[in-house]
Structure formats: C-alpha cells, structure tokens
Write a protein that holds these residues in place. Structure first.
Motif, PDB file in Angstrom:
ATOM      1  N   GLU A 167      11.931  40.273  16.608  1.00 22.71           N
ATOM      2  CA  GLU A 167      11.779  41.692  16.870  1.00 22.71           C
ATOM      3  C   GLU A 167      12.445  42.425  15.645  1.00 22.71           C
ATOM      4  O   GLU A 167      11.870  43.402  15.155  1.00 22.71           O
ATOM      5  CB  GLU A 167      12.839  41.761  17.966  1.00 22.71           C
ATOM      6  CG  GLU A 167      12.501  42.965  18.755  1.00 22.71           C
ATOM      7  CD  GLU A 167      13.321  44.251  18.271  1.00 22.71           C
ATOM      8  OE1 GLU A 167      13.066  45.318  18.495  1.00 22.71           O
ATOM      9  OE2 GLU A 167      14.260  43.998  17.531  1.00 22.71           O
ATOM     10  N   THR A 168      13.562  41.761  14.899  1.00 23.46           N
ATOM     11  CA  THR A 168      13.862  42.331  13.681  1.00 23.46           C
ATOM     12  C   THR A 168      13.082  42.481  12.580  1.00 23.46           C
ATOM     13  O   THR A 168      12.768  43.498  11.914  1.00 23.46           O
ATOM     14  CB  THR A 168      15.265  41.514  13.378  1.00 23.46           C
ATOM     15  OG1 THR A 168      16.265  41.397  14.489  1.00 23.46           O
ATOM     16  CG2 THR A 168      15.964  42.076  12.185  1.00 23.46           C
ATOM     17  N   VAL A 169      12.414  41.416  12.193  1.00 26.36           N
ATOM     18  CA  VAL A 169      11.594  41.381  11.171  1.00 26.36           C
ATOM     19  C   VAL A 169      10.350  42.272  11.265  1.00 26.36           C
ATOM     20  O   VAL A 169       9.912  42.970  10.496  1.00 26.36           O
ATOM     21  CB  VAL A 169      11.164  39.907  10.571  1.00 26.36           C
ATOM     22  CG1 VAL A 169      12.053  39.142  10.064  1.00 26.36           C
ATOM     23  CG2 VAL A 169      10.394  39.280  11.683  1.00 26.36           C
ATOM     24  N   GLU A 170       9.793  42.320  12.466  1.00 29.30           N
ATOM     25  CA  GLU A 170       8.773  43.270  12.901  1.00 29.30           C
ATOM     26  C   GLU A 170       8.999  44.612  12.861  1.00 29.30           C
ATOM     27  O   GLU A 170       8.407  45.513  12.252  1.00 29.30           O
ATOM     28  CB  GLU A 170       7.763  42.799  14.111  1.00 29.30           C
ATOM     29  CG  GLU A 170       7.042  41.581  13.908  1.00 29.30           C
ATOM     30  CD  GLU A 170       6.199  41.056  15.467  1.00 29.30           C
ATOM     31  OE1 GLU A 170       6.146  42.234  16.142  1.00 29.30           O
ATOM     32  OE2 GLU A 170       5.991  39.975  15.261  1.00 29.30           O
ATOM     33  N   HIS A 171      10.037  44.880  13.577  1.00 29.38           N
ATOM     34  CA  HIS A 171      10.441  46.473  13.998  1.00 29.38           C
ATOM     35  C   HIS A 171      11.165  47.236  13.155  1.00 29.38           C
ATOM     36  O   HIS A 171      11.421  48.343  12.759  1.00 29.38           O
ATOM     37  CB  HIS A 171      10.756  46.632  15.482  1.00 29.38           C
ATOM     38  CG  HIS A 171       9.868  46.134  16.491  1.00 29.38           C
ATOM     39  ND1 HIS A 171       9.852  45.196  17.294  1.00 29.38           N
ATOM     40  CD2 HIS A 171       8.446  46.643  16.280  1.00 29.38           C
ATOM     41  CE1 HIS A 171       8.766  45.089  17.948  1.00 29.38           C
ATOM     42  NE2 HIS A 171       7.987  45.775  17.566  1.00 29.38           N
ATOM     43  N   LYS A 172      12.277  46.232  12.442  1.00 30.80           N
ATOM     44  CA  LYS A 172      13.088  46.899  11.617  1.00 30.80           C
ATOM     45  C   LYS A 172      12.790  46.629  10.101  1.00 30.80           C
ATOM     46  O   LYS A 172      13.151  47.530   9.302  1.00 30.80           O
ATOM     47  CB  LYS A 172      14.526  46.403  11.777  1.00 30.80           C
ATOM     48  CG  LYS A 172      15.186  46.671  13.191  1.00 30.80           C
ATOM     49  CD  LYS A 172      16.688  46.222  13.090  1.00 30.80           C
ATOM     50  CE  LYS A 172      17.354  46.394  14.545  1.00 30.80           C
ATOM     51  NZ  LYS A 172      18.601  45.637  14.818  1.00 30.80           N
ATOM     52  N   SER A 208       5.606  46.818   5.641  1.00 25.31           N
ATOM     53  CA  SER A 208       5.659  48.436   5.541  1.00 25.31           C
ATOM     54  C   SER A 208       7.164  48.800   4.956  1.00 25.31           C
ATOM     55  O   SER A 208       7.973  48.608   5.465  1.00 25.31           O
ATOM     56  CB  SER A 208       5.486  49.029   6.889  1.00 25.31           C
ATOM     57  OG  SER A 208       6.241  50.303   6.997  1.00 25.31           O
ATOM     58  N   HIS A 209       6.890  49.307   3.774  1.00 25.32           N
ATOM     59  CA  HIS A 209       8.311  49.799   2.921  1.00 25.32           C
ATOM     60  C   HIS A 209       8.843  50.678   3.782  1.00 25.32           C
ATOM     61  O   HIS A 209      10.319  50.923   3.432  1.00 25.32           O
ATOM     62  CB  HIS A 209       7.780  49.763   1.377  1.00 25.32           C
ATOM     63  CG  HIS A 209       7.551  48.539   0.864  1.00 25.32           C
ATOM     64  ND1 HIS A 209       8.232  47.948   0.046  1.00 25.32           N
ATOM     65  CD2 HIS A 209       6.287  47.958   0.545  1.00 25.32           C
ATOM     66  CE1 HIS A 209       7.828  46.853  -0.601  1.00 25.32           C
ATOM     67  NE2 HIS A 209       6.634  46.879  -0.200  1.00 25.32           N
ATOM     68  N   GLU A 210       8.202  51.722   4.232  1.00 24.39           N
ATOM     69  CA  GLU A 210       8.736  52.698   4.874  1.00 24.39           C
ATOM     70  C   GLU A 210       9.705  52.468   5.938  1.00 24.39           C
ATOM     71  O   GLU A 210      10.721  52.743   6.134  1.00 24.39           O
ATOM     72  CB  GLU A 210       7.651  53.642   5.570  1.00 24.39           C
ATOM     73  CG  GLU A 210       6.854  54.413   4.299  1.00 24.39           C
ATOM     74  CD  GLU A 210       5.786  53.800   3.845  1.00 24.39           C
ATOM     75  OE1 GLU A 210       5.570  52.610   4.485  1.00 24.39           O
ATOM     76  OE2 GLU A 210       5.194  54.454   2.996  1.00 24.39           O
ATOM     77  N   THR A 211       9.096  51.407   6.503  1.00 19.04           N
ATOM     78  CA  THR A 211       9.870  50.642   7.859  1.00 19.04           C
ATOM     79  C   THR A 211      11.192  49.935   7.257  1.00 19.04           C
ATOM     80  O   THR A 211      12.297  50.252   7.898  1.00 19.04           O
ATOM     81  CB  THR A 211       8.987  49.777   8.669  1.00 19.04           C
ATOM     82  OG1 THR A 211       7.756  50.568   9.080  1.00 19.04           O
ATOM     83  CG2 THR A 211       9.836  49.424  10.010  1.00 19.04           C
ATOM     84  N   TYR A 212      10.870  49.329   6.502  1.00 11.41           N
ATOM     85  CA  TYR A 212      11.857  48.431   5.655  1.00 11.41           C
ATOM     86  C   TYR A 212      13.098  49.469   5.440  1.00 11.41           C
ATOM     87  O   TYR A 212      14.340  49.438   5.606  1.00 11.41           O
ATOM     88  CB  TYR A 212      11.314  47.573   4.622  1.00 11.41           C
ATOM     89  CG  TYR A 212      12.425  46.588   3.862  1.00 11.41           C
ATOM     90  CD1 TYR A 212      12.411  45.405   4.635  1.00 11.41           C
ATOM     91  CD2 TYR A 212      13.317  47.074   3.018  1.00 11.41           C
ATOM     92  CE1 TYR A 212      13.392  44.537   4.008  1.00 11.41           C
ATOM     93  CE2 TYR A 212      14.346  46.098   2.408  1.00 11.41           C
ATOM     94  CZ  TYR A 212      14.295  44.850   2.967  1.00 11.41           C
ATOM     95  OH  TYR A 212      15.122  43.938   2.607  1.00 11.41           O
ATOM     96  N   ARG A 245      10.366  54.388  11.775  1.00  9.91           N
ATOM     97  CA  ARG A 245      10.689  53.333  13.148  1.00  9.91           C
ATOM     98  C   ARG A 245       9.620  53.106  14.055  1.00  9.91           C
ATOM     99  O   ARG A 245       9.295  54.158  14.428  1.00  9.91           O
ATOM    100  CB  ARG A 245      12.051  53.850  13.740  1.00  9.91           C
ATOM    101  CG  ARG A 245      13.465  53.379  12.908  1.00  9.91           C
ATOM    102  CD  ARG A 245      13.535  51.682  13.046  1.00  9.91           C
ATOM    103  NE  ARG A 245      14.359  51.033  12.082  1.00  9.91           N
ATOM    104  CZ  ARG A 245      15.546  51.207  12.126  1.00  9.91           C
ATOM    105  NH1 ARG A 245      16.267  51.717  12.902  1.00  9.91           N
ATOM    106  NH2 ARG A 245      16.038  50.516  10.766  1.00  9.91           N
ATOM    107  N   ASP A 246       9.297  51.864  14.403  1.00 10.34           N
ATOM    108  CA  ASP A 246       8.398  51.771  15.853  1.00 10.34           C
ATOM    109  C   ASP A 246       9.174  52.354  16.774  1.00 10.34           C
ATOM    110  O   ASP A 246      10.512  52.069  16.751  1.00 10.34           O
ATOM    111  CB  ASP A 246       8.075  50.328  15.939  1.00 10.34           C
ATOM    112  CG  ASP A 246       7.123  49.882  14.728  1.00 10.34           C
ATOM    113  OD1 ASP A 246       6.700  48.869  15.065  1.00 10.34           O
ATOM    114  OD2 ASP A 246       6.709  50.640  14.016  1.00 10.34           O
ATOM    115  N   PRO A 247       8.629  53.074  17.707  1.00  8.35           N
ATOM    116  CA  PRO A 247       9.331  53.416  18.831  1.00  8.35           C
ATOM    117  C   PRO A 247      10.015  52.257  19.544  1.00  8.35           C
ATOM    118  O   PRO A 247       9.631  51.267  19.748  1.00  8.35           O
ATOM    119  CB  PRO A 247       8.237  54.100  19.798  1.00  8.35           C
ATOM    120  CG  PRO A 247       6.927  53.659  19.331  1.00  8.35           C
ATOM    121  CD  PRO A 247       7.295  53.234  17.766  1.00  8.35           C
TER     122      PRO A 247
END
Ligand code: ASP
Length: 423
Positions: free
Chosen positions: A284-289, A412-416, A421-423
């Motif tokens: 979950e962390t690597v995908e969403h955060k 995704s560098h923006e997410t990183y 953030r993904d909802p």
C-alpha cells in the motif's frame, strides 16, 4: 502467512521474560559458585539438556525450511523470467544489496571483535577452509546424491537441487502445477512448525542464557551488549547510507521523503517482526504514498518479502564473526567469502516470519564449520534484533521497488513528493 496472536502475553514478551529470568538465575548460580551438584545437576544437567533440545528443534528445521521455501521461491522466479528486464533488475538489486549488507556486517564484526575474549571451547573440531580450486568449488555445488546432501546438511548443494527441481516444476505443465501446489502446502506446514517450535523459545532461551551466565558471570554480559550494538549500528548504517545513496544515485529520489513515507510500515515491521505480515502495508505504501505502479509493486514487494532480507543477512554476518571469535576460531578469507555467499543465499531461503533468520543462521555456521551451538550465545537478544532487522528488510524491499519503478518510468514523482495523493 499469518503471525500467531493468541491469548496471554505475546511470544515476544514471553521470550524477554525468559531472557531476563535466565540472566538473573545464571548470575545467581555464578555468584553461589558453579561446582558440586549445581554444576552436575543444574548447569550441565537441566540447563544444558533444555537448551540443547531447543537448539536441536531449531536445527531440525533448517533442511526442510530451506528446501521447501526455495522450491516455492524458484517457482516465483518463473514470473521473473516472464517479467524479463524488470525481473532481472529486481533480482540483481535484491542480491547486490544483501551482499553489501553482509559484507558490512563482517567488516564491522572483524573491526570491533565483539566476541573476542569470550574464551569458549567446542568439541566440534574446526578446520578453516583451505581455498579449494575454482573448479572444485563449481563441481562441489552439484550434488551427486541429493538425499546425501540433505543428510549432511550441505546447504549449497541443497540450494542447487531445490533450484533445479523448482525449475523443472515450472516447466512441467499440469503435473508440475499439481506438485507445486503440494510444495506450497508443505511450505505452510513447515511455517506452522516453525511457529509451534518457537513456543519453546521462552524456556529454551531461559536455559541457554542461564547456562552462559552461570559459567561466565558478568563477563558474558559485556560481550552480548557489544554484539547487540554492533548489529544495531550496522543495521543503521545500511539503512541510512546504503539505501539513501542508492535512491539518490540510481533514481534521483529523496531519501528523507522515502523514510517519511515508510514510517507506518517500519513501525508495523518492528512490532510484528514479520516481513510477510507487513506485506500488505508495504504494498500500500509503495503504491499510494510513493507512486509506484501496481504492475511493478505487485511483483517486487511479495518477491522481496520472500527473498530479500538485508537486515537478516546483517545479523548473520555479525553473529558468524561473533561466534567464531567467542570460540577462538580464525576465519580464513575463503571462509569470509563463503559467509557472504551463503548468507546472501540464506536470505532467499529465510521465510518472512519471526525468528526465521535464526534458523538459517545455523545453515551459514554449518557451511563454514562453526559450532551451531554458538547460536545459544546470541539467542537471548535475538528477539529484539529481529524486530529491528525486519524493519530493515521491508525498507530494502521498498527501496529496490522504487529504484526499479523509477528506471522503468513507472513511478509518479508527484505522488512521491506528496503533491498528488491517491484518494
Ligand atoms: N523476521 C524476519 C522477517 O520476517 C526474518 C528473520 O530475520 O528472522 O523479515
């Protein structure tokens, strides 16, 4: 894989109680004086028998655990082949980081020498490995008789046989699938056996620690404290230098953000001491955060939880050095090389459950002919170290995942950076 949680104090707490009680009891015996019936019936009788039974129960798991988990692991590597470049990069980085980890650990253990002056003796005769020729090493990897390799506990031969069998299984169509299902089931049963036998741990740890302290008194304490801190320092170095450098150099990612994203995952790994139990949260962390695409993470994270154990390799490297020093045994350069190779392979065969690294440590020790009973020296502090090294294990999985994903344009560098953030 579930970690067991049942009523009563957790196993960790029970082991800590066993350790504290063993320490106090051992020091008391040492203070009274180990001679007469105390020596005959308590120290060399009850404590010795209890401790040896516990160690035997750990050792008996080595061959089945490594064999079965490697057959299943090789089947997972079938996906590596399917994933081609991503698979090769992931596997290469997992193995490279583990080899760096164990080399750091061996270097630290030989500089600090935490076991020097322990002055223990073993009946097992130690022969430092003479450097055999390369051709002998290569030929020696292949068992002429796999049953003999298992009976003799020749780990490298077992690993080669398990790998070949796993490969044949994946290439055998339906019959292979059926047999693989059997191996998967066997894997679950062996894991359950690990957990069952770990219930002996509080008593085993009590006996082992009490015996060491009865015979060695406070002198044992300072060695153990040394060992404990050397492992902790190397774990910290690997997390704070190796991973950040790789993230920065190979992927241009901020290490500070990495650890900020990893906070919860690290806390969970620490409290469960199990990479497997932490797996859903790591994913979950690597995908969403961190913004890694599912197509990469869903492959690299489960693979990492199964085969990538940098923290475990660090413990094994320091422990091997410590045990050799404690028994006054000099390791040759060939032995060191053997430890790096075996501990790296052992990390593939280590299951992501509490204390599994202790079992595969027996494999590393045996490979360089060190006394397996040396595990009794360090077992008392292993539970605490297990918690910390598991946090390092999962950080390594996430770190390699980010690097591979970034190199494939799947991060995704923006997410990183926390901008999206993904909802
Ligand atoms: N507890 C570790 C893990 O699950 C394995 C070990 O070192 O015992 O990652």
């Amino acid at each position: 894989m579930q970690t067991h949680r049942e009523g009563g104090p957790s196993l960790t707490l029970q082991i800590l109680i066993g350790m504290g009680a063993g320490l106090a009891f051992g020091l008391l015996l040492n203070w009274i004086g180990v001679s007469g019936w105390i020596e005959a019936f308590l120290v060399k009788g009850l404590l010795h028998v209890g401790g040896s039974i516990f160690l035997a129960s750990l050792t008996l798991l080595v061959v089945p655990l490594v064999f079965v988990s490697l057959v299943c692991g090789t089947a997972a590597l079938d996906d590596v082949a399917k994933l081609g470049r991503v698979g090769a990069k992931t596997l290469g980085l997992y193995l490279a980081t583990t080899a760096i980890a164990v080399s750091l650990a061996l270097a630290a253990a030989s500089i600090v020498r935490p076991g020097a002056g322990f002055d223990l003796h073993t009946d097992a005769s130690f022969q430092s490995q003479q450097a055999p020729s390369l051709s002998d090493v290569l030929i020696g990897l292949f068992p002429t008789n796999p049953v003999q390799a298992m009976a003799e506990g020749n780990m490298l031969q077992i690993i080669v046989f398990a790998g070949l069998l796993g490969l044949a299984l994946t290439l055998s169509g339906e019959p292979g699938k059926r047999l693989l299902k059997f191996f998967d089931d066997l894997n679950s049963v062996v894991m359950r056996l690990v957990m069952l036998l770990m219930r002996l741990a509080p008593y085993g740890v009590f006996c082992l620690i009490a015996k060491v302290f009865a015979l060695q008194g406070f002198a044992a304490m300072s060695h153990l404290v040394h060992y404990f801190f050397v492992v902790l320092v190397v774990l910290a170095l690997h997390s704070l230098i190796t991973y950040p450098s790789l993230l920065k150099l190979l992927a241009g990612l901020s290490p500070i953000l990495f650890f900020r994203h990893m906070r919860d995952t690290i806390a969970l790994a620490f409290s469960t001491a199990s990479s497997n139990a932490t797996l859903p949260v790591t994913l979950e962390t690597v995908e969403h955060k961190m913004g890694v695409e599912n197509s990469i993470a869903s492959f690299t994270i489960p693979l990492g939880a199964t085969i990538n154990m940098d923290g475990t390799a660090i413990m094994q490297g320091v422990a091997t050095g410590f045990i050799a020093q404690a028994y006054g045994i000099d390791l040759s350069p060939m032995d060191y090389a053997m430890v790096v190779v075996t501990a790296t392979l052992a990390s593939i065969g280590t299951a992501g459950v509490p204390s599994a690294g202790l079992i595969t440590l027996a494999m590393v020790l045996r490979q360089v002919n060190l006394p397996v009973e040396g595990i009794g020296l360090i077992i008392g502090v292993d539970r605490l170290l297990d918690m910390v090294r598991t946090a390092v294990n999962v950080s390594g999985d996430a770190c390699v995942t980010c690097i591979v994903a970034a190199s494939e344009g799947q991060l995704s560098h923006e997410t990183y950076r926390g901008e999206m953030r993904d909802p």
